[in-house]
Structure formats: C-alpha cells, structure tokens
Design an enzyme around this catalytic site. Structure first.
Site, PDB file in Angstrom:
ATOM      1  N   LYS A   1       0.841  -1.202   0.000  1.00  0.00           N
ATOM      2  CA  LYS A   1       0.000   0.000   0.000  1.00  0.00           C
ATOM      3  C   LYS A   1       0.871   1.244   0.000  1.00  0.00           C
ATOM      4  O   LYS A   1       1.557   1.527   0.980  1.00  0.00           O
ATOM      5  CB  LYS A   1      -0.914   0.056   1.220  1.00  0.00           C
ATOM      6  CG  LYS A   1      -1.960   1.175   1.064  1.00  0.00           C
ATOM      7  CD  LYS A   1      -2.648   1.542   2.349  1.00  0.00           C
ATOM      8  CE  LYS A   1      -1.937   2.641   3.098  1.00  0.00           C
ATOM      9  NZ  LYS A   1      -1.979   3.960   2.438  1.00  0.00           N
TER      10      LYS A   1
ATOM     11  N   GLY B   1       7.323   4.641   8.198  1.00  0.00           N
ATOM     12  CA  GLY B   1       6.454   5.782   8.456  1.00  0.00           C
ATOM     13  C   GLY B   1       6.692   6.327   9.852  1.00  0.00           C
ATOM     14  O   GLY B   1       7.787   6.193  10.399  1.00  0.00           O
ATOM     15  N   SER B   2       5.653   6.899  10.424  1.00  0.00           N
ATOM     16  CA  SER B   2       5.832   7.591  11.694  1.00  0.00           C
ATOM     17  C   SER B   2       5.918   6.607  12.850  1.00  0.00           C
ATOM     18  O   SER B   2       5.412   5.489  12.794  1.00  0.00           O
ATOM     19  CB  SER B   2       4.665   8.546  11.934  1.00  0.00           C
ATOM     20  OG  SER B   2       3.514   7.803  12.274  1.00  0.00           O
ATOM     21  N   THR B   3       6.570   7.051  13.920  1.00  0.00           N
ATOM     22  CA  THR B   3       6.700   6.213  15.103  1.00  0.00           C
ATOM     23  C   THR B   3       5.338   5.926  15.714  1.00  0.00           C
ATOM     24  O   THR B   3       5.090   4.821  16.210  1.00  0.00           O
ATOM     25  CB  THR B   3       7.648   6.884  16.124  1.00  0.00           C
ATOM     26  OG1 THR B   3       8.979   6.813  15.600  1.00  0.00           O
ATOM     27  CG2 THR B   3       7.628   6.177  17.459  1.00  0.00           C
TER      28      THR B   3
ATOM     29  N   GLY C   1       3.775   3.235  13.755  1.00  0.00           N
ATOM     30  CA  GLY C   1       4.563   2.033  14.021  1.00  0.00           C
ATOM     31  C   GLY C   1       4.186   1.390  15.347  1.00  0.00           C
ATOM     32  O   GLY C   1       4.066   0.168  15.457  1.00  0.00           O
TER      33      GLY C   1
ATOM     34  N   GLU D   1      10.484   0.818  10.072  1.00  0.00           N
ATOM     35  CA  GLU D   1      11.422   1.935   9.898  1.00  0.00           C
ATOM     36  C   GLU D   1      10.649   3.196  10.253  1.00  0.00           C
ATOM     37  O   GLU D   1       9.770   3.623   9.506  1.00  0.00           O
ATOM     38  CB  GLU D   1      11.888   2.025   8.439  1.00  0.00           C
ATOM     39  CG  GLU D   1      12.523   0.764   7.902  1.00  0.00           C
ATOM     40  CD  GLU D   1      13.885   0.490   8.492  1.00  0.00           C
ATOM     41  OE1 GLU D   1      14.366   1.313   9.296  1.00  0.00           O
ATOM     42  OE2 GLU D   1      14.468  -0.548   8.154  1.00  0.00           O
TER      43      GLU D   1
ATOM     44  N   CYS E   1      13.385  10.522   7.083  1.00  0.00           N
ATOM     45  CA  CYS E   1      13.351  10.053   8.470  1.00  0.00           C
ATOM     46  C   CYS E   1      14.727  10.124   9.107  1.00  0.00           C
ATOM     47  O   CYS E   1      14.851  10.298  10.308  1.00  0.00           O
ATOM     48  CB  CYS E   1      12.786   8.638   8.544  1.00  0.00           C
ATOM     49  SG  CYS E   1      13.522   7.523   7.353  1.00  0.00           S
TER      50      CYS E   1
ATOM     51  N   GLU F   1      10.292  15.155  15.725  1.00  0.00           N
ATOM     52  CA  GLU F   1      10.591  15.077  14.307  1.00  0.00           C
ATOM     53  C   GLU F   1       9.695  16.085  13.568  1.00  0.00           C
ATOM     54  O   GLU F   1       8.474  16.020  13.645  1.00  0.00           O
ATOM     55  CB  GLU F   1      10.322  13.665  13.803  1.00  0.00           C
ATOM     56  CG  GLU F   1      10.717  13.483  12.360  1.00  0.00           C
ATOM     57  CD  GLU F   1      10.577  12.038  11.904  1.00  0.00           C
ATOM     58  OE1 GLU F   1       9.579  11.394  12.269  1.00  0.00           O
ATOM     59  OE2 GLU F   1      11.472  11.562  11.178  1.00  0.00           O
TER      60      GLU F   1
END
Lengths: 286, 523
Positions: B183, B235-237, B240, B257, B291, B388
């Site tokens: 996706k 993507g974002s933490t 995640g 990641e 990132c 971030e």
C-alpha cells in the site's frame, strides 16, 4: 545424633547486592509434595524498577568490556557453577521432585550451555556483521551491538536450565538483564546469583527477581528504560497484553517459546537482542 | 541580474501518458476499488493529476487471496534463478523508463527533479538489481542453509520516497520468495501504479505483487489481515507503535522503519567546506522529508559562529520552486497537512525562545511551500530539538567536548541515524561506537545503497532493510515451524531441538482492533 542443618535465606539479587523485597513480602516455596523448603522474597514493582536502574547503570561497563574479557568472565561463571554442581543437583532434586540422574543432567546441560554461549562473546560480531560493497568511495561496515537492558521471564518449569538458557545469550553481546525466575522453582536462581556475585560479573549486569511473574512483568514491559522483552517463559501469562505494553516504547519482543526446550541454544538468541549499526566512512580521493 | 535569476528549465511532462483514473492492481490487473476514489494532486500547484481508487476490506481480502494463491502455486515453487531473472527484468525496465518515473515522482511528490532523476529512480533500479542476484543465493543470507520464505508480505510505505520505498520493500521480499501486497501512501500513489505497469511489461506472474491504494484504513486492514505473514512498514513512530500493538499475539513478523531526530556532529577540525554541504544535504535534501535527516546540528562551540554564517550564505543560494525545473534545489512540501505541521512546530520553536532565520525567498502563491529555516540558540529541551519536524528546518545546538556531543546526540527516544564531521579518524571511530543509531555517516550524510543495511535503534523501529540483513528479514531457517506457545509445555529436556526464535523484527499500525482480534499462536 544427626546435625541440625543451617537453612539458607533466599533473597533477591539487585545491583550486585542481596536485598529482601522492599515490600517485605515473602512466599512459601515447597517441594512438589508440598513440604516447606524456604521463604522466597516476593518482589514488588519497586524492586523491579530498582533492578532496571541497576541494569541501566551497568550497561556501559559491561558492553564496553572487550569481547575477550566478556568471554572470560562468562566462562568463569561456568567454572563456578561446576564447583557448586552438587548443591544445584540437590536443590533441583528437592524442589522439582525428580531423580538425581535427571537433576544431574539438567545441571550439566546448564553448565555446558553456559560454556557454549561464553565462547560466542568474541565471535558473534564476525558472523552477524559484515562489510558492505557500496557503490562509492566509502568504507561501509555493519556490526551488531547490544540493545541495552533486557527484561526476561525465565521458563517456569525448569529451575536452572531454563534460566541459564535465557540469561546467558542476553549477556554475550553486552546487554544487562533483569530476569524473573520461575515462580515455583526459584531456589536455583538465587543460588545462581551467589555464583554471579562471587564471579567477575559486575554488579547490576544480572538482576534476579523472585515472585509472581504475572505481577511484576507488566511493570517491566511498560518500563521506558527497558530495551527488549524476552517472554520465553511467559506462555502461561497473558503475554499478548505484555507485548502490547512493550509496543509503547517499541521494545524488541521475543514471544513465548514452545516445545520441549523453550530456549534451545542458538546464535539467533544472541543476535535477537542486538542492533545492527552501519557506519559509512568516507575515503579521501587520492 | 543576480546569479539566482535564471531561465527556467522545466523537465517536460510530455514523457508521461497518465490515465485520468487508476484502479487497484490485483492479480496482475487493474480493477476498480470498492472504496471512495480520491484525487492525487501536485503539491506544487494543487492541481489534480488523476483519480485514485481506494481499497476497502473486501479489496484487501481479494489482494491477499491473490498473493496467497500466487505464493502457493507459482512463486514459492519457482527456482531462485528464475525469480532473480524477473527481478533483473524489473531493474532494466525501471532504467528504461527512468525519466518517465522521475517526472511522475516529482509531479506527484513535489521533490526536485534533480533528486528524483539522480537519486530516487537510480536507487530503485539498483535495489532491484542487487536483490535480483540474491534470489538464487539464499543459503548465504545468514539464516542457515536452505532457508524458507515467509509467505505473504503486507507492506506499507510513506510519501517521502514513494518509488524508492516501494523498491526497498518489494525487491528483497520477492528475492526471498515471498509475495506482496503493497500500500503506497495516500498522497503519492502515482509511481506505484506506473510500477504496476512495469510489472505487466516484465510479465511477472499474476498476484506476486498486488498494489492497493487508499488511506490509513486500507493499511490497517492489511496489517490486521489474518493471512498476512509479515508486515513491513516505513512511516511515523506513532503508526509504528499501533502496528506493533496490532500484531501482538499473532505469528506475524514485522520490520519497522520509523521516525528520527538525527544529530549531525561537527567537530572543530572538520573539513568545513564539505561539512557545510553535508549539513545542507542532511536537512534540506527532499525538503527535509527524510526520516534520517540531520535535523539537529551539534556544532563545536568554537566554530559555531563560522558554521552558522556559512550555512546562511549557502542557504541564500538555494533555489526554491517548480519541482520539475532542473535548477530547483528545494521543491514543494508534500501536503497541506505536512506544511501545517512544519509551520506549527517552527512557531513553537520561536515561542520557546530559539532564534529563527530563513533566506529571502519568494514562495510560489499556489501549492505548499516552506522556506529553508535555521534555528539557533536551541536548547535540548525545546520541542524543535526533540520532535521530528519532517521539513526543511534545522536546529543548531553546541557542545564543547566529544563526551558532551555524544550525550546530546543520544538524548532522544529515536536512534535512526547520525553524522560525524572530523578529520581525525580515531575520533570518528570512537564517537561512532558510542552513538546509539543504526546508520552513521562519517564526513558524509544521507547516502543510501542497496548493499548497506538501514534501520534504527530504540523508537526508530526494528529490523534492517538493505544488504544481507534486509534479505534475512524475509526469510526463516529451514524446517522452522513456529512453535505455538499455548501448546502444553513439556518439562525442559536436555535435547537441543532447533527452535525458531519468534522474534519480532520490525513495525506495524492499528491498535484498537488488536484487543478484539488478538489470539495466541498461529492464525
């Protein structure tokens, strides 16, 4: 006339010291047939947090030791285990209610497994790391490093072998450990901590808690200063909630083990608790 | 006339032959999705490029079923050398259509054409070429002889390097023998759909790669699908974390990641010309939508003023504007939502007392733009030094000793990357040892290569992509059967049967469903 024995007081092992639980609680450890063996300390949330503090403060020293030194220190533990072989056999025979042959086999396997892991300390980086042929003027190297503080639920149906099988691989790379021993069979764990205390392992590298894994593990799973959670012995706990709690700080999680040997010796067990660091060094143009 | 005035040199979009609407790519064909289609726009102009289908749960089911059938019937039975040949074909087709892909990427993402043309797309081809060669050499992947693939991989990728992240995910998965449902990010679906056309040209067997476009709900359905064996997410933490929760108690493997807040450490003996270029590349490459961006500049106190002055001079020469213009250094921010986040955090930086500076810079009236920005007088507690930003915003902090630099660099829950600038080799090695980050660049920054593992420590995720390590993330040891924890546990014996370690490798999203779908053991 038989001599009156001097029984041992079993306590926790935190930061190289043997405190009682700060909660003052103990619980009864019995033989399989229910006879009293000892009162073990019942560790609390505060004890678990103290253990994490001790483990964190030991990370830089232990991970900074040379691999050769770490290997020798680990091997020395096997030497001391061998010296106390009879004590462990007798403890296991009593608490597990198994034959002396079976207890002997468990202790011998635990010692041999410890030796096997000790030998990896100065080798696993060579096997798990590598130089990478990148397309450019760079020297590029990947090496595994310890992840930091590892919280472990030891296998619950084994006194010594289960404990050794999860603690030794975590130590090889330079991690420090907070381990919750088998609740019903904690005596070998405390005897092991006496071995550790008289070996060259710095205080805080291994911290051993006795008590209820169901009560203590959630605090370790959600603790922000724990890097990895090894749930090998947590199969009977509500471990999914523990894995969910660990996700909050993205801890590395080893799910519960299965089969006869919950934590068979493997290099994977070492590398699962490491992080791969890749460094790009620029080469000058000459 | 200043040197900044120049004749525009836009790359032509005539090379593109885009459709007005795109379907989902399932089982080798484009099909309509059951969700509500959405428009993909150019962030530089806000103009619509095409309509994109949205996949709902039924579509996810269809795609996973196609991937499963392709895995069982075709891909897992194919020889490694044949799998490799398909990947080599794909690499060549990417090279042949490189310009078209670069133009589409810059149009859809907003990144400068010189980056999509010279970095993203060449790396895409390199990634497929590298992993193509691995497909028949899996015995050497580091997981023992004759390793097994995992099955169906669900892969969710971000919008900052759309096609490159696709390559990072698909190439190792296919080389190892897995099939894929991927996706792309909602705002950057276009090049993934062009890539689907490439797969058709390569005659890749139907169902081996399926591409589902859509928003977060599509990704969540994929993560929670019971017949997916592996989740790979970039993507974002926060997302995640959700994925890690969602897969708790399942057999799924995961690589994550996630975010970063990299320290770029400049010592006073650094080669200063290169360092200035490296700092600029570290944070302004791809508008800072990286990132591993070097968003925290740690500069030794005695050279702070010199470094900041030279940075300001250099930033004054950067050209911001049309992503398709070959002169452009800084393109458009990918979306209105991301622009808002960059603005908010920058305003907070100012409010918290940091000193803000941007070069004189005319921003286009349409589209999403943010001028390159430097904050000085930043302290470690400021939000711009901790969170971030994912934009062209650099926070400058100082240090006096290597120990202080290391302590400040590691003072973050992230641990993805770091930079070290110094002419002293022994210092670089010692500092690199102490930094808790997965990728460290010494006297360079933001270098990527398919042979080089990439991934983070701590809350930057787990698992590695790239290199031999990245291949291992899609393999398991021969004969390993995941042991079911709820099976009656026998007493430990002395036999040492090989047991697969059920480690979670990397990340995935969807927390609330986890509570209802969680189950022990295998699916």
């Amino acid at each position: 006339m038989s001599r009156l024995a001097v029984p041992k007081t079993y306590k926790l092992y935190i930061g190289g010291k043997f405190p009682r639980s700060e909660s003052g609680r103990t619980y009864e450890v019995t033989t399989r047939s229910g006879e009293f063996l000892a009162n073990a300390a019942k560790a609390s949330r505060k004890d678990a947090r103290d253990a994490v503090v001790a483990a964190r403060s030991a990370v830089s020293g232990w991970s900074g030791a040379t691999p050769y030194n770490r290997g020798q220190v680990l091997y020395r533990i096997a030497e001391l285990l061998e010296g106390r072989r009879v004590q462990f056999i007798s403890e296991i025979e009593q608490s597990e209610g198994i034959s002396i042959e079976a207890a002997t086999a468990q202790v011998d396997e635990a010692i041999d497994r410890w030796v096997w892991y000790a030998g990896w300390a100065d080798k696993y980086v060579q096997v798990a790391g590598n130089a990478n042929p990148v397309s450019g003027p760079y020297f590029n190297l990947s090496v595994p490093e310890p992840t930091g503080v590892v919280a472990i639920v030891a296998p619950q149906k084994s006194s010594l072998l289960g404990l050794v099988s999860v603690v030794a691989p975590a130590l090889v790379a330079g991690n420090t450990v907070v381990v919750i021993a088998s609740e019903a069979l904690p005596l070998s764990a405390i005897s092991l901590s006496e071995v550790l205390a008289t070996s060259d392992v710095p205080g805080g590298v291994v911290n051993i808690l006795t008590g209820s894994p169901a009560e203590i593990t959630p605090w370790l799973a959600s603790h922000a200063d724990v890097n990895a959670l090894d749930l090998t012995g947590a199969g009977d706990l509500d471990w999914i909630d523990l894995e969910i709690a660990a996700a909050e700080t993205l801890k590395r999680v080893l799910r519960p083990g299965g089969g006869a040997d919950l934590a068979a010796p493997s290099l994977d067990r070492i590398t699962a608790l490491t992080e791969t660091k890749t460094v790009w060094h620029t080469k000058s143009l000459i | 006339m200043s040197f900044l005035d120049y004749a525009p040199a836009p790359e032509s979009t005539a090379i593109l032959s885009l459709k007005n609407e795109y379907g989902l790519f399932i089982n080798g064909e484009f099909v309509d999705g059951n969700g509500t289609p959405f428009a993909t726009i150019s962030p530089a102009t806000e103009k619509k490029i095409a309509m994109i289908s949205s996949a709902n749960e039924a579509d996810v089911d269809r795609a996973v079923a196609a991937a499963r059938a392709a895995y069982d019937n075709v891909w897992s039975r194919m020889s490694g050398s044949d799998r490799g040949k398909y990947l080599f074909r794909i690499a060549r087709l990417v090279q042949e259509r490189a310009r078209e892909l670069a133009v589409a990427e810059s149009l859809d993402n907003g990144k400068p054409i010189k980056e999509s043309r010279d970095v993203d797309v060449p790396l895409v081809a390199a990634w497929f070429f590298y992993y193509a060669g691995w497909a028949d050499k899996l015995d050497h992947a580091g997981v023992g002889p004759n390793p097994a693939s995992l099955g169906v991989a669900g892969q969710i990728i971000p919008w900052n390097f759309p096609l490159l992240m696709l390559a990072w995910k698909i190439a190792p998965a296919l080389a190892a023998g897995n099939t894929v449902v991927l996706k792309p990010a909602e705002t950057t679906s276009l090049t993934a759909l062009l890539f689907a056309e490439i797969l058709q040209q390569a005659d890749l067997p139907a169902g081996v790669v399926n591409i589902l476009t859509g928003a977060g709900a599509t990704g969540s359905a994929l993560v929670n699908h019971g017949d997916v064996n592996k989740i790979a997410f970039t993507g974002s933490t926060n997302v995640g974390r959700g994925i890690a929760r969602a897969i708790a108690g399942t057999d799924k493997r995961v690589t994550l990641e996630l975010g970063g807040k990299a320290a770029n450490i400049v010592f006073d003996d650094a080669p200063i010309d290169q360092a200035i270029e490296g700092i600029v590349n570290g944070i302004f490459f791809n508008q800072g939508h990286v990132c591993c961006a070097g968003s925290r500049l740690l500069v030794q106190e005695n050279i702070h003023d010199e470094v900041v002055d030279r940075l300001k001079q250099r930033l004054s020469t950067l050209r911001l504007g049309d992503p398709l213009d070959k002169n452009t250094d800084i393109g458009a921010v990918n979306s209105a939502a991301q622009l808002e986040r960059i603005r908010t955090l920058s305003d907070i930086g100012e409010a918290e007392g940091a000193e803000r500076w941007s070069p004189d810079c005319v921003l286009p009236s349409e589209g999403f733009w943010f001028a390159p920005t430097i904050f000085t007088n930043v302290s470690t507690s400021h939000r711009i030094a901790r969170e971030e930003i994912f934009g062209p915003v650099l926070s400058v902090l100082t240090f006096r000793t290597p120990a202080e630099a290391i302590a400040k660099a590691n003072n973050t829950p992230y641990g993805l990357s770091a930079g070290i600038w110094s002419d002293k080799g022994s210092r670089i090695l010692a500092v690199a040892d102490k930094l808790r980050a997965g990728v460290i660049w010494a006297n360079t920054f933001n270098k990527f290569d398919p042979a080089s593992p990439f991934g983070g420590y701590k809350e930057s995720g787990y698992g590695r992509e790239g290199g031999r390590h990245g291949l291992g993330a899609y393999l398991k040891p021969a004969g390993s059967v995941r042991q079911v924890p709820s099976a009656p546990a026998a007493d430990l014996t002395t036999s040492a049967a090989p047991a697969e370690l059920a480690a979670t490798e990397v990340a995935a999203p969807a927390a609330t469903e986890a509570a209802t779908t969680k189950k022990k053991g295998t699916k």
